[in-house]
Scaffold this active site. Structure first.
Site, PDB file in Angstrom:
ATOM      1  N   TRP A   1     -35.688  15.337  10.320  1.00 26.22           N
ATOM      2  CA  TRP A   1     -35.579  16.491  11.230  1.00 26.22           C
ATOM      3  C   TRP A   1     -34.140  16.628  11.706  1.00 26.22           C
ATOM      4  CZ3 TRP A   1     -39.595  12.890  11.562  1.00 26.22           C
ATOM      5  CH2 TRP A   1     -40.860  13.393  11.225  1.00 26.22           C
TER       6      TRP A   1
ATOM      7  N   HIS B   1     -40.263  20.153  15.869  1.00 28.14           N
ATOM      8  CA  HIS B   1     -41.635  20.424  15.425  1.00 28.14           C
ATOM      9  C   HIS B   1     -42.510  20.555  16.672  1.00 28.14           C
ATOM     10  CE1 HIS B   1     -42.124  15.707  14.955  1.00 28.14           C
ATOM     11  NE2 HIS B   1     -41.525  16.058  16.066  1.00 28.14           N
TER      12      HIS B   1
ATOM     13  N   ARG C   1     -34.343  23.737  13.766  1.00 26.06           N
ATOM     14  CA  ARG C   1     -33.714  22.662  12.990  1.00 26.06           C
ATOM     15  C   ARG C   1     -32.314  23.073  12.583  1.00 26.06           C
ATOM     16  NH1 ARG C   1     -38.709  20.337   9.283  1.00 26.06           N
ATOM     17  NH2 ARG C   1     -40.132  20.232  11.046  1.00 26.06           N
TER      18      ARG C   1
ATOM     19  N   GLN D   1     -44.257  26.908  14.253  1.00 26.44           N
ATOM     20  CA  GLN D   1     -45.223  25.951  13.715  1.00 26.44           C
ATOM     21  C   GLN D   1     -46.533  26.122  14.467  1.00 26.44           C
ATOM     22  OE1 GLN D   1     -44.074  21.806  13.738  1.00 26.44           O
ATOM     23  NE2 GLN D   1     -43.097  21.982  11.724  1.00 26.44           N
TER      24      GLN D   1
ATOM     25  N   VAL E   1     -48.531   9.475  11.826  1.00 25.24           N
ATOM     26  CA  VAL E   1     -49.898   9.467  11.286  1.00 25.24           C
ATOM     27  C   VAL E   1     -50.035   8.342  10.259  1.00 25.24           C
ATOM     28  CG1 VAL E   1     -50.467  11.897  11.667  1.00 25.24           C
ATOM     29  CG2 VAL E   1     -49.215  11.238   9.595  1.00 25.24           C
TER      30      VAL E   1
ATOM     31  N   ALA F   1     -54.312  14.914  13.042  1.00 23.75           N
ATOM     32  CA  ALA F   1     -53.348  15.928  13.465  1.00 23.75           C
ATOM     33  C   ALA F   1     -52.837  16.641  12.231  1.00 23.75           C
ATOM     34  CB  ALA F   1     -52.186  15.272  14.216  1.00 23.75           C
TER      35      ALA F   1
END
Ligand code: PHE
Length: 350
Positions: A159, A180, A206, A220, A263, A317
């Site tokens: 990122w 994000h 970004r 997003q 995640v 998620a």
């Protein structure tokens, strides 16, 4: 006597011609004085009255009066015309034809991205998710730290970040423009206990070179579900339902391993290309698949950080870009069309 009559008639004709041709009020007044003034031409003629035979005087006197009145009338009319000209012009300009059909007021419409965001959220709302929003200027903690991306961790390279001037950030707590919507996972879990089902649309930023598929500001939509006994099957079922609702009921989905620090396991999800039905075409770059989102099971470390017991709770998620969804859905080739403000583009999304 006939001579005087002719003189009067000539005088009337000349006066009227001169009155009509006078260019402005001053000229008109000069003309009036010339004919009707104390030393004017009418007076000159009337002075000759005594030279007439007594019985002719009333006739010529009456004619002289008529001539005088006729001239005065014209003077008054002409003066009124001079005075009323500007008003008349305004009236003429302001004329409206009340029988013309009305002009249609320009109706606005929702931006295509806004429309897509609403449709995406709508699909999840029907599945029991609540819509929430959060700040675009974010703490490093929520954007990175709490999502298992510590300082100096190479995953930060995923990122490219716009940092807020340290002078305006609080000491030791760097701020940034969120890269994000995932920081909202943390904010929401900090504030609520399971069950959690939220969908979070919002702007992200970004530090990126702009090209046909990247902009430095974009949207997003984040999704988060945490509860007891949530499994990867829930993730698959929910996202497959979403894909079918948005891209057609025959859609197939494909999950592949992907890496996101917050995640475990992490995946990216693709749908089979709705243009070629998986056969391979320009839209799917001959692969038969279109990648539409990143997802995964919430990392136990993330759960523990917000005080959720990872042994009891689990969740999934996902994060997706509405611009990409819109580009795929409508066959838009360049992401820059969205914010180019070209009405020829925008009008195609009524
Ligand atoms: N936040 C990730 C990104 O911007 C996407 C993502 C969200 C992945 C949630 C997994 C789970 O790339």
């Amino acid at each position: 006597m006939n001579e005087l009559r002719r003189d009067l008639e000539n005088l009337q004709a000349q006066a009227i011609a001169q009155i009509q041709s006078s260019a402005d009020a001053t000229q008109l007044e000069q003309t009036r004085v010339q004919f009707l003034g104390r030393k004017g031409r009418l007076t000159t003629i009337l002075r000759q009255l005594p030279t007439l035979a007594a019985e002719d005087r009333p006739t010529i006197g009456a004619l002289a009066n008529q001539v005088k009145e006729a001239i005065e009338e014209r003077v008054v009319a002409r003066r009124a015309a001079f005075e009323s000209v500007p008003g008349d012009e305004i009236l003429a300009k302001d004329q409206i034809d009340v029988t013309l059909p009305g002009r249609r007021p320009g109706l606005g419409r929702l931006h295509p991205i806004t429309q897509i965001i609403r449709r995406i959220c709508g699909v999840f709302v029907e599945m029991g998710f609540a819509v929430m929003e959060g700040p675009e200027v974010e703490w490093d903690y929520y954007n990175f730290e709490a999502l298992n991306i510590p300082e100096e961790h190479p995953a930060r390279d995923m990122w490219d970040t716009f940092w807020i001037d340290p002078a305006t950030s609080q000491a030791g707590k760097p701020m940034l423009l969120r890269t994000h919507t995932s920081p909202m996972q943390i904010r929401i879990m900090e504030q609520t206990r399971p069950p959690v089902r939220v969908i979070v649309p919002g702007k992200c930023y970004r530090y990126e070179a702009v090209d046909a598929s990247h902009e430095s500001q974009f949207d997003q939509v984040e999704g988060l579900a945490v509860d007891e006994q949530i499994t990867f099957a829930d993730l698959k079922g929910t996202l497959h339902t979403f894909a079918r609702r948005l891209f057609g009921k025959d859609r197939k989905v494909r999950f592949r391993c992907d890496y996101f620090p917050f995640v475990e396991p992490g995946v990216d999800m693709s749908i089979d290309c709705f243009l070629c039905k998986g056969g391979g075409c320009r839209l799917c770059k001959e692969t038969g698949w279109l990648e539409i989102l990143g997802a995964g099971m919430v990392h136990p470390g993330v759960l523990a950080r917000v005080g959720y017991d990872p042994a009891r709770y689990s969740g999934f998620a996902f994060g997706l870009g509405p611009a990409r969804v819109a580009m795929l859905k409508y066959g838009i080739e360049d992401i820059r069309f969205f914010h180019g403000n070209d009405l020829r583009f925008l009008r195609q999304f009524p």
